[in-house]
Design a protein around this motif. Structure first.
Motif, short mmCIF file in Angstrom:
data_model
loop_
_atom_site.label_atom_id
_atom_site.label_comp_id
_atom_site.label_asym_id
_atom_site.label_seq_id
_atom_site.Cartn_x
_atom_site.Cartn_y
_atom_site.Cartn_z
N ARG A 120 45.92 41.64 36.48
CA ARG A 120 45.43 41.00 35.40
C ARG A 120 45.62 40.74 33.87
O ARG A 120 46.06 40.04 33.69
CB ARG A 120 43.83 41.20 35.52
CG ARG A 120 43.34 40.42 34.59
CD ARG A 120 41.46 40.51 34.91
NE ARG A 120 41.02 40.15 33.97
CZ ARG A 120 40.95 37.55 33.35
NH1 ARG A 120 41.41 37.49 34.34
NH2 ARG A 120 40.49 37.47 32.36
N MET A 176 38.05 28.92 36.54
CA MET A 176 36.88 28.51 37.13
C MET A 176 38.22 29.37 37.67
O MET A 176 37.49 31.00 38.21
CB MET A 176 37.31 27.81 38.61
CG MET A 176 36.08 26.15 38.06
SD MET A 176 35.76 25.15 39.25
CE MET A 176 37.02 24.09 39.26
N ARG A 177 39.15 29.82 38.05
CA ARG A 177 40.31 31.31 38.84
C ARG A 177 39.64 32.02 37.68
O ARG A 177 40.11 33.21 38.10
CB ARG A 177 41.71 30.54 39.29
CG ARG A 177 41.97 29.89 40.36
CD ARG A 177 43.25 29.02 39.67
NE ARG A 177 43.53 29.71 41.06
CZ ARG A 177 45.00 29.56 41.41
NH1 ARG A 177 45.44 28.16 41.86
NH2 ARG A 177 45.33 30.21 42.87
N ASN A 227 36.51 33.83 38.62
CA ASN A 227 36.98 34.17 39.78
C ASN A 227 37.80 35.96 39.35
O ASN A 227 37.72 36.59 40.23
CB ASN A 227 37.11 33.77 40.83
CG ASN A 227 36.49 32.85 41.20
OD1 ASN A 227 35.25 32.64 41.25
ND2 ASN A 227 37.49 31.71 41.24
N ASN A 228 39.08 35.91 39.19
CA ASN A 228 39.97 37.08 38.73
C ASN A 228 39.28 37.62 37.99
O ASN A 228 39.50 39.14 38.60
CB ASN A 228 41.40 36.61 38.44
CG ASN A 228 42.35 37.44 37.86
OD1 ASN A 228 42.65 38.00 37.11
ND2 ASN A 228 43.14 37.40 39.36
N HIS A 277 35.51 38.48 37.76
CA HIS A 277 34.97 39.34 38.84
C HIS A 277 35.33 39.85 39.74
O HIS A 277 35.06 40.71 40.14
CB HIS A 277 34.39 38.46 39.53
CG HIS A 277 33.10 37.77 37.97
ND1 HIS A 277 32.17 38.55 37.90
CD2 HIS A 277 33.24 36.76 37.07
CE1 HIS A 277 31.48 37.46 36.39
NE2 HIS A 277 31.80 36.99 35.89
N ALA A 278 36.51 39.79 40.28
CA ALA A 278 37.19 40.78 41.31
C ALA A 278 37.54 41.84 40.88
O ALA A 278 37.73 43.20 41.66
CB ALA A 278 38.54 39.80 41.42
N LEU A 300 34.70 43.67 40.96
CA LEU A 300 34.83 44.14 42.61
C LEU A 300 35.12 45.14 43.17
O LEU A 300 35.06 46.62 43.80
CB LEU A 300 34.53 42.91 43.62
CG LEU A 300 34.24 43.76 44.92
CD1 LEU A 300 32.94 43.77 45.22
CD2 LEU A 300 34.28 42.13 45.59
N ASP A 301 36.51 45.36 42.53
CA ASP A 301 37.35 46.87 43.02
C ASP A 301 37.15 47.41 41.71
O ASP A 301 37.89 48.38 41.75
CB ASP A 301 39.04 45.48 42.45
CG ASP A 301 40.00 46.46 43.12
OD1 ASP A 301 39.83 47.34 44.18
OD2 ASP A 301 41.30 46.95 42.11
N THR A 302 36.67 48.11 40.65
CA THR A 302 35.88 48.58 39.57
C THR A 302 35.00 49.88 40.80
O THR A 302 34.94 49.83 41.82
CB THR A 302 35.58 48.56 39.32
OG1 THR A 302 36.36 47.31 38.58
CG2 THR A 302 34.81 49.48 38.23
N PRO A 343 32.10 50.28 42.57
CA PRO A 343 32.07 48.66 42.36
C PRO A 343 30.91 48.10 40.83
O PRO A 343 29.59 48.96 41.48
CB PRO A 343 32.30 47.84 43.52
CG PRO A 343 31.42 49.07 44.47
CD PRO A 343 31.65 50.41 43.98
N PHE A 378 28.95 44.69 40.34
CA PHE A 378 28.73 43.12 40.66
C PHE A 378 28.05 42.22 40.00
O PHE A 378 27.15 42.54 39.04
CB PHE A 378 27.83 43.47 41.65
CG PHE A 378 28.43 43.78 43.00
CD1 PHE A 378 29.39 43.63 43.99
CD2 PHE A 378 27.97 45.38 43.08
CE1 PHE A 378 30.08 44.52 44.98
CE2 PHE A 378 28.50 46.01 44.52
CZ PHE A 378 29.15 45.78 44.97
N LEU A 401 27.85 38.92 39.79
CA LEU A 401 27.38 38.02 40.68
C LEU A 401 26.63 37.89 41.55
O LEU A 401 27.03 39.19 42.28
CB LEU A 401 29.10 36.87 41.46
CG LEU A 401 30.41 36.77 40.25
CD1 LEU A 401 31.11 36.28 41.19
CD2 LEU A 401 29.79 35.72 39.24
N ASN A 402 25.71 37.03 41.71
CA ASN A 402 25.05 37.44 42.78
C ASN A 402 25.14 36.36 43.89
O ASN A 402 25.68 35.12 43.84
CB ASN A 402 23.23 37.96 42.12
CG ASN A 402 22.72 36.64 42.11
OD1 ASN A 402 22.66 35.39 41.72
ND2 ASN A 402 20.90 37.58 41.23
#
Lengths: 404, 404
Positions: free
Chosen positions: A232, A261-262, A265-266, A268-269, A272-274, A277, A279, A281-282
C-alpha cells in the motif's frame, strides 16, 4: 512602563476528510507519515474548531501556557504534541523579535489559549485536525508570523498528522516528504474550494459506535505487522495520489469517486491484515457501502462515493447536481426521525423527498442503515481557517464562552 | 452373452477447512490456483458426502451418465466440471481395458451416480469439496484404478478446487504447481490425522447468513482488481506454507494458530480490497474473532485459532487438552438453546459447563455471538475417504435412500 496588555487573535478552522488515507508514521515524534495523503476540507458552517490565542505579561508566569478546550483546562505539559507546536511557533516569533527590537516581546509571555468546537458530542468525528489547525493558525496570527499555510503545516503536523491539511481550504495534499528532519513533509493546496465548489459530503453518524483501537496505536501496529501494508505505502498510494490529483484538476467525479472508495477499502484491508486485526467498519458501515454501490448501479453512473476513517461513520461525497439521486435515496432509506437534516447545505435539499426507485436496491443495505444511523451531517467542500473578531478571551484576559 | 450386471462401489468423503486459503485461479478451466493452500481434513462422523458410483450395460444409453444428489437428479451436461472429472476417470479405465482385454468394458457403460450428504441444511458449509472427492473416489474404486490419492487429486481439482484436498485425511497441502497443463498441481498429505490427532474444530454456524458473492466469481474479481492480492499470492502465502508445515510436523499449536488466523485475515483483507469490495465476515464473525483473542489473552497462551472461508461461519481450531478453556467458554457465551452440542466429539466435552472467567472477556464479543450463532458443530481432524459396503444403488440399478 511594563506592557500588561492582553494580545489576542482568533480563528476558526475546518475539519478535513481524507480520500487518500494517512495511516502509518515513519517517525512518530515528528509525525512523519509513511505515505502521502489527500483530503477535502469541509465547510465550517457545519463543523469547526474556534480558537482564541492570547498572551500577556500580566498572565501568571507560574501557570505557564494554558489551553482550555470546551471549557475544560487541559494538561498541556502532558501533551508533547501540543508543546512541540507551541515551542516551534514561539521560536518563529523570537526570530522576528530578534530581527526587530521594536516588536513587543510576545514570545516571552505566557499563552492563554481557549478553544471550542461545535461537533456533535460523541459522534466519533476526528476533531483533533481542526483543533490543532486552529491552535497553530491563531498563535501564528497572534505572533504575526509571515509563514505561509504550507510552512505552518509543518508545525501543525506535529500536533496531529492530519491537522496539517486543515490549514487550507479546498483540496489539500500532504506530501510525505523524504527528509529525516521532516522539513519537506507538508501540506499544499491542490485546488481551491471554488475550483470544484459543488462537492458535497453527507456524513452518516453510526448510532452506537464503540471505540476500537485508537488510530495512533492502530497505525503503528499496522506498520509493524501487516504483510500487505508495504505494498500500500510504496505502490498503491503513490499511483493513486497522482491519479486523484488529475481527477480533481479535471473535475472528473467518476475517477475521484472510484479512487476514493478503493483507497478507503485498501486502508481498511491493511487494518484487517494487522496482527491482532483491527476493525473499524461494522455491519452498518458495510450497509452504507452497499447502498452507495447500489445507487451508482441504479443511476447508471457514479454519483456518490464512500470513505471511512478509523471508525464506522461513513462520509459520502457527491456533487450538488446529483442531490436528488443521492440525498433523496438516503433520506428515504434512513428513519424519518434521523437527526441532522438541517443547516446551510440541508436547506438546499429540503424539498427532495424521494430518490432512486428503492426496488432496485439491496434490501440488506436498507435495513442495516435504517437501524444503524441516527444522525446525519450534510456539508460540502469549504475554505481554510478564517480570522474572526470575536474572541474567547476578554480584553483583560478572562475566558469567555463561544459566540455561537 | 452380454454383461448386464450392475457394477457398484461406494465411499464416504470428508470436508476440509483450509488454514492457508485457496483464492484465485491462474487457469479457470483446469482450476489451477494462484497459490498453494493447506487444510485440515475433518472427521466424517460429523460431516461427510456419501456416494455410490455404479455402471451397467443395462442402463439406457440415451440417458447417458446420471448424477442424483440428495434425491435430486442433476443436470450434469450443464456442468463442465463434472463432465471433466467423468471424462478423465473413464479415460484411465479405458487405458486399463486396452492393456488387459479380459477386463469388463466398464468405460463403455453409462454411469449412475448417487450421492447424499449429511450437512445441516443451509448451514453455508462448502459441501462441494466433499462431494467431488466422493465422486472421484467412488468412480476410481468402481473402475479399479491404480492411481494414488495424489494422482486422483488432479482430477478432483477440476470438479472443485478444494475437493483435491478431501481425498486424503489429516493435514493436506495443495501444491499450486507451475506447469501450464496443471499436471503438477495436486494435493499431498503433509501429516496423517494420527500424527496430530487431538486437533479439534468447533464450527459456529451464523444464524442468518445471507449469501454474498459466490466464491468462484469472487476470487476472480479479487485476482483482477485487488492491488494487494499479488503480494499475498507471491510472497505472503509461500512463506506461510513453509512455516505452517513445520508447525504441523512439530505439533506446535501456537505457531499453527497464529499462521491460521493471520492467513484468514489476510485472505479477507484482499476481499475488502477487491473492486467492488466483497465482504464475507460480518459483525458476528468479528465477535468470534474478538472472543478467540480474548480467550487466548485470558489463558495466557494460544489455545484456539479462528479461520473463515468465503462466508461468516467461524471454524475454531483447538487441541483436546484445552477443551475446558475453549469449549467451556464458548458454551457459556452462546445461548443455552444453541443446537449442535452433540455427536461423537461433543460427547467428550459433555461435562464441561464453564470456561475461563467471563469478566476478563470483551462484552462486545459476548453479545454479538450470543445473538448471532444458532448452531454449532463439534468435530476434529479425521481420515480421508472410506470405502463402504452399503450402496445407494441396488443390485438391479434402483436408486436407494442412504443407510444412515
Amino acid at each position: 512602563m511594563a506592557d500588561t496588555a492582553v494580545y489576542r487573535s482568533s480563528t476558526t478552522a475546518p475539519v478535513n476528510i481524507a480520500v487518500i488515507k494517512y495511516w502509518g508514521k515513519r517517525d512518530a515524534t515528528l509525525n512523519l507519515p509513511t505515505n502521502s495523503s489527500l483530503s477535502v476540507t469541509l465547510s465550517q458552517s457545519s463543523l469547526r474548531a474556534y480558537t482564541t490565542a492570547s498572551c500577556s505579561a500580566s498572565y501568571p508566569a507560574e501557570a505557564g501556557d494554558t489551553l482550555t478546550l470546551n471549557t475544560q483546562l487541559q494538561n498541556i505539559q502532558g501533551s508533547k504534541r501540543t508543546l512541540a507546536c507551541l515551542s516551534d511557533l514561539r521560536a518563529l516569533r523570537r526570530g522576528l523579535e530578534d530581527a526587530n527590537p521594536s516588536l513587543p516581546k510576545l514570545s516571552t509571555f505566557p499563552l492563554r489559549i481557549v478553544s471550542e468546537n461545535n461537533f456533535p458530542t460523541a459522534a466519533g468525528l476526528a476533531s483533533s485536525a481542526a483543533g490543532f489547525a486552529a491552535l497553530v493558525r491563531a498563535i501564528a496570527d497572534l505572533y504575526e508570523l509571515p509563514q505561509s499555510p504550507s510552512e505552518l503545516s509543518r508545525i501543525a503536523r506535529q500536533g496531529s498528522g492530519s491537522a496539517c491539511r486543515s490549514l487550507m481550504g479546498g483540496y489539500v495534499a500532504w506530501r510525505s516528504g523524504a527528509l529525516e528532519d521532516g522539513s519537506d513533509s507538508l501540506a499544499e493546496q491542490v485546488a481551491t474550494a471554488s475550483h470544484w465548489a459543488d462537492m458535497r459530503a453527507l456524513i452518516l453518524v453510526v448510532s452506537d459506535a464503540k471505540k476500537d483501537v485508537p488510530s495512533t496505536e492502530g497505525m503503528q501496529t499496522t506498520v509493524a505487522t501487516s504483510s500487505l501494508f508495504p505494498t500500500r505505502a510504496e505502490f498503491v498510494v503513490p499511483s493513486r495520489m497522482a491519479a486523484i490529483e488529475r481527477a480533481i484538476q479535471d473535475r472528473d467525479f467518476a475517477s475521484f469517486a472510484e479512487i476514493t472508495m478503493r483507497d478507503s477499502n485498501n486502508f481498511h484491508a491493511t487494518n484487517l491484515d494487522t496482527w491482532p486485526p483491527t476493525f473499524y467498519l461494522n455491519d452498518v458501515s458495510r450497509a452504507a457501502i452497499r447502498l452507495v454501490h447500489d445507487i451508482n448501479r441504479a443511476a447508471g453512473e457514479t454519483v456518490c462515493a464512500y470513505t471511512f476513517d478509523a471508525g464506522p461513520n461513513a462520509v459520502i461525497y457527491y456533487l450538488e447536481k446529483d442531490s436528488q439521486k443521492v440525498i433523496g435515496t438516503f433520506r428515504e432509506v434512513l428513519r424519518a426521525d434521523t437527526e441532522g437534516w438541517e443547516g446551510e447545505y440541508a436547506d438546499k435539499v429540503r424539498d427532495i423527498k424521494s430518490g432512486l426507485p428503492l426496488e432496485q436496491l439491496d434490501g440488506r443495505a436498507v435495513e442495516g442503515l435504517r437501524d444503524g444511523i441516527n444522525r446525519v451531517i450534510l456539508t460540502g467542500v469549504g475554505e481554510g481557517p478564517v480570522k474572526v473578531d470575536a474572541h474567547l478571551v476578554s480584553e483583560t484576559g478572562e475566558i469567555l464562552t463561544v459566540a455561537k
